[in-house]
Design an enzyme around this catalytic site. Structure first.
Site, PDB file in Angstrom:
ATOM      1  N   ARG A  25       0.816  -1.216   0.000  1.00  0.00           N
ATOM      2  CA  ARG A  25       0.000   0.000   0.000  1.00  0.00           C
ATOM      3  C   ARG A  25       0.853   1.269   0.000  1.00  0.00           C
ATOM      4  O   ARG A  25       0.433   2.305   0.508  1.00  0.00           O
ATOM      5  CB  ARG A  25      -0.984   0.003   1.174  1.00  0.00           C
ATOM      6  CG  ARG A  25      -1.750  -1.309   1.340  1.00  0.00           C
ATOM      7  CD  ARG A  25      -2.599  -1.647   0.146  1.00  0.00           C
ATOM      8  NE  ARG A  25      -3.685  -0.733  -0.046  1.00  0.00           N
ATOM      9  CZ  ARG A  25      -4.890  -0.846   0.521  1.00  0.00           C
ATOM     10  NH1 ARG A  25      -5.143  -1.848   1.306  1.00  0.00           N
ATOM     11  NH2 ARG A  25      -5.829   0.015   0.288  1.00  0.00           N
ATOM     12  N   ARG A  29      -2.565   6.362   0.142  1.00  0.00           N
ATOM     13  CA  ARG A  29      -2.604   6.420   1.602  1.00  0.00           C
ATOM     14  C   ARG A  29      -1.699   7.494   2.212  1.00  0.00           C
ATOM     15  O   ARG A  29      -2.168   8.333   2.929  1.00  0.00           O
ATOM     16  CB  ARG A  29      -2.260   5.063   2.229  1.00  0.00           C
ATOM     17  CG  ARG A  29      -3.410   4.073   2.089  1.00  0.00           C
ATOM     18  CD  ARG A  29      -3.159   2.862   2.938  1.00  0.00           C
ATOM     19  NE  ARG A  29      -4.394   2.126   3.216  1.00  0.00           N
ATOM     20  CZ  ARG A  29      -4.420   1.003   3.886  1.00  0.00           C
ATOM     21  NH1 ARG A  29      -3.326   0.482   4.357  1.00  0.00           N
ATOM     22  NH2 ARG A  29      -5.560   0.392   4.119  1.00  0.00           N
ATOM     23  N   ARG A  38      -6.028  12.276  -5.366  1.00  0.00           N
ATOM     24  CA  ARG A  38      -7.239  11.684  -4.811  1.00  0.00           C
ATOM     25  C   ARG A  38      -8.338  12.744  -4.675  1.00  0.00           C
ATOM     26  O   ARG A  38      -9.511  12.485  -4.968  1.00  0.00           O
ATOM     27  CB  ARG A  38      -6.885  11.054  -3.467  1.00  0.00           C
ATOM     28  CG  ARG A  38      -8.015  10.459  -2.664  1.00  0.00           C
ATOM     29  CD  ARG A  38      -8.575   9.212  -3.307  1.00  0.00           C
ATOM     30  NE  ARG A  38      -9.664   8.696  -2.482  1.00  0.00           N
ATOM     31  CZ  ARG A  38     -10.864   9.250  -2.397  1.00  0.00           C
ATOM     32  NH1 ARG A  38     -11.147  10.323  -3.097  1.00  0.00           N
ATOM     33  NH2 ARG A  38     -11.795   8.711  -1.620  1.00  0.00           N
ATOM     34  N   ASP A  75      -6.868  -1.954  -7.390  1.00  0.00           N
ATOM     35  CA  ASP A  75      -7.448  -2.593  -6.215  1.00  0.00           C
ATOM     36  C   ASP A  75      -7.821  -4.026  -6.551  1.00  0.00           C
ATOM     37  O   ASP A  75      -8.092  -4.348  -7.703  1.00  0.00           O
ATOM     38  CB  ASP A  75      -8.679  -1.840  -5.715  1.00  0.00           C
ATOM     39  CG  ASP A  75      -8.956  -2.174  -4.249  1.00  0.00           C
ATOM     40  OD1 ASP A  75      -8.409  -1.483  -3.380  1.00  0.00           O
ATOM     41  OD2 ASP A  75      -9.665  -3.151  -3.990  1.00  0.00           O
ATOM     42  N   TYR A 153     -15.399 -10.899   0.023  1.00  0.00           N
ATOM     43  CA  TYR A 153     -16.049  -9.612  -0.269  1.00  0.00           C
ATOM     44  C   TYR A 153     -17.341  -9.805  -1.076  1.00  0.00           C
ATOM     45  O   TYR A 153     -18.330  -9.107  -0.866  1.00  0.00           O
ATOM     46  CB  TYR A 153     -15.100  -8.697  -1.047  1.00  0.00           C
ATOM     47  CG  TYR A 153     -14.068  -8.039  -0.163  1.00  0.00           C
ATOM     48  CD1 TYR A 153     -14.437  -7.049   0.740  1.00  0.00           C
ATOM     49  CD2 TYR A 153     -12.727  -8.407  -0.216  1.00  0.00           C
ATOM     50  CE1 TYR A 153     -13.494  -6.442   1.563  1.00  0.00           C
ATOM     51  CE2 TYR A 153     -11.781  -7.809   0.604  1.00  0.00           C
ATOM     52  CZ  TYR A 153     -12.173  -6.825   1.493  1.00  0.00           C
ATOM     53  OH  TYR A 153     -11.258  -6.228   2.304  1.00  0.00           O
TER      54      TYR A 153
HETATM   55  O1  CP3 Z   1      -0.096  -1.364  -2.680  1.00  0.00           O
HETATM   56  C1  CP3 Z   1      -0.422  -0.316  -3.263  1.00  0.00           C
HETATM   57  O2  CP3 Z   1      -0.057   0.788  -2.862  1.00  0.00           O
HETATM   58  C2  CP3 Z   1      -1.229  -0.408  -4.533  1.00  0.00           C
HETATM   59  C3  CP3 Z   1      -2.590  -0.126  -4.407  1.00  0.00           C
HETATM   60  C4  CP3 Z   1      -3.561  -1.035  -3.681  1.00  0.00           C
HETATM   61  C5  CP3 Z   1      -4.822  -0.552  -3.242  1.00  0.00           C
HETATM   62  N1  CP3 Z   1      -5.535  -1.616  -2.763  1.00  0.00           N
HETATM   63  C6  CP3 Z   1      -5.282   0.861  -3.339  1.00  0.00           C
HETATM   64  C7  CP3 Z   1      -6.396   1.324  -2.501  1.00  0.00           C
HETATM   65  C8  CP3 Z   1      -3.512  -2.414  -3.392  1.00  0.00           C
HETATM   66  C9  CP3 Z   1      -2.384  -3.410  -3.589  1.00  0.00           C
HETATM   67  C10 CP3 Z   1      -4.761  -2.761  -2.814  1.00  0.00           C
HETATM   68  C11 CP3 Z   1      -5.113  -4.163  -2.434  1.00  0.00           C
HETATM   69  C12 CP3 Z   1      -6.276  -4.403  -1.570  1.00  0.00           C
HETATM   70  N2  CP3 Z   1      -7.487  -3.793  -1.594  1.00  0.00           N
HETATM   71  C13 CP3 Z   1      -6.332  -5.429  -0.606  1.00  0.00           C
HETATM   72  C14 CP3 Z   1      -5.235  -6.431  -0.336  1.00  0.00           C
HETATM   73  C15 CP3 Z   1      -4.174  -5.884   0.516  1.00  0.00           C
HETATM   74  C16 CP3 Z   1      -4.556  -5.717   1.951  1.00  0.00           C
HETATM   75  O3  CP3 Z   1      -4.469  -4.564   2.429  1.00  0.00           O
HETATM   76  O4  CP3 Z   1      -4.902  -6.714   2.589  1.00  0.00           O
HETATM   77  C17 CP3 Z   1      -7.600  -5.375  -0.002  1.00  0.00           C
HETATM   78  C18 CP3 Z   1      -8.118  -6.278   1.107  1.00  0.00           C
HETATM   79  C19 CP3 Z   1      -8.331  -4.335  -0.649  1.00  0.00           C
HETATM   80  C20 CP3 Z   1      -9.745  -3.926  -0.397  1.00  0.00           C
HETATM   81  C21 CP3 Z   1      -9.868  -2.493  -0.089  1.00  0.00           C
HETATM   82  N3  CP3 Z   1      -9.717  -1.458  -1.005  1.00  0.00           N
HETATM   83  C22 CP3 Z   1     -10.175  -1.895   1.158  1.00  0.00           C
HETATM   84  C23 CP3 Z   1     -10.392  -2.666   2.440  1.00  0.00           C
HETATM   85  C24 CP3 Z   1     -10.215  -0.484   0.972  1.00  0.00           C
HETATM   86  C25 CP3 Z   1     -10.640   0.601   1.950  1.00  0.00           C
HETATM   87  C26 CP3 Z   1      -9.739   1.129   2.898  1.00  0.00           C
HETATM   88  C27 CP3 Z   1      -8.227   1.225   2.619  1.00  0.00           C
HETATM   89  O5  CP3 Z   1      -7.685   2.344   2.558  1.00  0.00           O
HETATM   90  O6  CP3 Z   1      -7.602   0.186   2.527  1.00  0.00           O
HETATM   91  C28 CP3 Z   1      -9.877  -0.244  -0.381  1.00  0.00           C
HETATM   92  C29 CP3 Z   1      -9.731   1.064  -1.034  1.00  0.00           C
HETATM   93  C30 CP3 Z   1      -8.369   1.444  -1.468  1.00  0.00           C
HETATM   94  N4  CP3 Z   1      -7.578   0.680  -2.266  1.00  0.00           N
HETATM   95  C31 CP3 Z   1      -7.693   2.667  -1.159  1.00  0.00           C
HETATM   96  C32 CP3 Z   1      -6.446   2.594  -1.815  1.00  0.00           C
HETATM   97  C33 CP3 Z   1      -5.371   3.645  -1.841  1.00  0.00           C
HETATM   98  C34 CP3 Z   1      -8.220   3.843  -0.308  1.00  0.00           C
HETATM   99  C35 CP3 Z   1      -9.269   4.562  -1.026  1.00  0.00           C
HETATM  100  C36 CP3 Z   1      -9.178   6.052  -1.038  1.00  0.00           C
HETATM  101  O7  CP3 Z   1      -8.102   6.674  -1.244  1.00  0.00           O
HETATM  102  O8  CP3 Z   1     -10.270   6.592  -0.904  1.00  0.00           O
END
Ligand code: CP3
Length: 343
Positions: A25, A29, A38, A75, A153
């Site tokens: 991530r 973030r 964003r 994602d 999910y």
């Molecule tokens: O690694 C990276 O930086 C690349 C980007 C990436 C995102 N999601 C961007 C994202 C990756 C590799 C993921 C994978 C992901 N997404 C996983 C597996 C990794 C893990 O953390 O276990 C999972 C379970 C998800 C599902 C998901 N997507 C959730 C639970 C959320 C909400 C909260 C959060 O911030 O994690 C997302 C949204 C998401 N995916 C965001 C980002 C940057 C945040 C959204 C925003 O900026 O509004």
């Protein structure tokens, strides 16, 4: 040729002087420019479909943090979406799907297999643009969710602490669960093959919710499907991350379908080493909350973690970096790894 090939060398089992480092991530973030992009995008969904913004968010950690790899900004939830389930990311709450998969009829209506890549053109376009901007400075990691995590999910319809609806289907209607898991698996294979064709150098499979199962259930409903995907990917090295899946380490230890095992923060590096052997490549696993600590303590904890894994290791956190982590402390972690040398 990739200029900084430390990650690829490590994945190939070559001798290197220090472990490569990147962070789950890292793209999104925490970084200031990500926050600007964003805000411009308005919503996560709007951002994740725009190749130019994605390329910018993907390359920023390489420029600002000096990590040894980029991971494409996307994602794991684009797969359920391509299969026909629309989702939103709700601020501070996480994913929410408009529909849930609960019946045979729901499963029958899903789109699957070889048409999936044509429903996600923006992902492949983003990879191509990112590759141009990266200009072979570091390798680019592509990824997907493992079938059990995507299943969780799709059945639950949102994030959850327990994923009890998803587990209910596994216990009460295992035949439905297997059908859904098969559809996710075939869709993911076609998707990852197209990511590789578009230019990613490594594939990572995230099984983020492994820790909600036990070895019996994991070995029937999760591992066989992850294994099918990992077996199908033979063009590039693979990293498999069954977070909290320590109970199946015997199974992983005897498998050769992945190149590297990601270790979560709740698993002791020495336990992982002992179960997997000194020649296996392991990735992880500093607790992301350690990055709230003082710089001095971050340095000490990082070198202790590196010593515990020893060689054949990719330095990372034990899960994604948290949004409120200071960039300075993240840099301290990255720089601690970069100044480390194997004895
Ligand atoms: O690694 C990276 O930086 C690349 C980007 C990436 C995102 N999601 C961007 C994202 C990756 C590799 C993921 C994978 C992901 N997404 C996983 C597996 C990794 C893990 O953390 O276990 C999972 C379970 C998800 C599902 C998901 N997507 C959730 C639970 C959320 C909400 C909260 C959060 O911030 O994690 C997302 C949204 C998401 N995916 C965001 C980002 C940057 C945040 C959204 C925003 O900026 O509004």
């Amino acid at each position: 040729m990739i200029q900084n090939d430390l990650l690829l060398k490590t994945l190939a089992g070559d001798t290197v002087e220090r472990p490569p480092v990147w962070m789950m991530r890292q793209a999104g973030r925490i970084l200031p420019n990500y926050r600007k992009i964003r805000a411009k995008a308005g919503s996560f969904k709007n951002l994740v479909t725009q190749p130019d913004w994605i390329a910018e968010a993907t390359v920023e950690p390489v420029d600002v943090l000096g990590v040894d790899a980029a991971i494409i900004f996307s994602d794991i939830l684009v797969i359920p979406e391509a299969m026909g389930l629309d989702y939103e990311i709700i601020e501070k709450k996480g994913p929410l799907f408009n529909d849930k998969i609960r019946s045979q009829r729901d499963i029958d209506q899903l789109i699957e297999g070889d048409v999936i890549p044509s429903r996600l053109p923006y992902v492949f376009e983003s990879i191509k643009r990112t590759k141009t901007i990266l200009n072979d400075r570091v390798p680019l990691i592509g990824f997907a969710g493992a079938p059990w995590t995507i299943f969780a999910y799709m059945v639950e319809g949102s994030g959850s602490k327990t994923f009890s609806e998803a587990k209910k289907m596994i216990y009460k209607e295992p035949h439905l669960a297997h059908q859904l898991l098969s559809k996710i698996t075939s869709s993911t294979i076609f998707y990852l093959k197209e990511k590789i064709a578009s230019g990613v150098n490594v594939i990572k499979l995230f099984d983020s919710w492994s820790g909600l199962l036990n070895s019996e259930i994991y070995n029937e409903f999760a591992w066989p499907y992850a294994e099918r995907i990992l077996t199908a990917i033979d063009e590039v090295p693979t990293i498999f991350f069954p977070k909290g899946g320590w109970f199946s380490y015997d199974k992983f230890g005897s498998s050769d379908v992945f190149d590297c095992l990601g270790v979560g923060w709740s698993t002791d590096p020495k336990f992982a080493r002992q179960k997997m052997g000194s020649n296996r490549i392991l990735q992880g696993n500093l607790d992301p909350c350690r990055l709230y600590d003082s710089k001095q303590n971050i340095e000490v904890a990082t070198s202790k973690m590196l010593d515990s894994f020893g060689r054949n290791h990719i330095a990372n956190l034990g899960h994604g970096v948290y949004p409120d982590t200071s960039v300075e402390n993240v840099k301290c972690f990255i720089d601690s790894v970069k100044s480390y040398r194997y004895k």
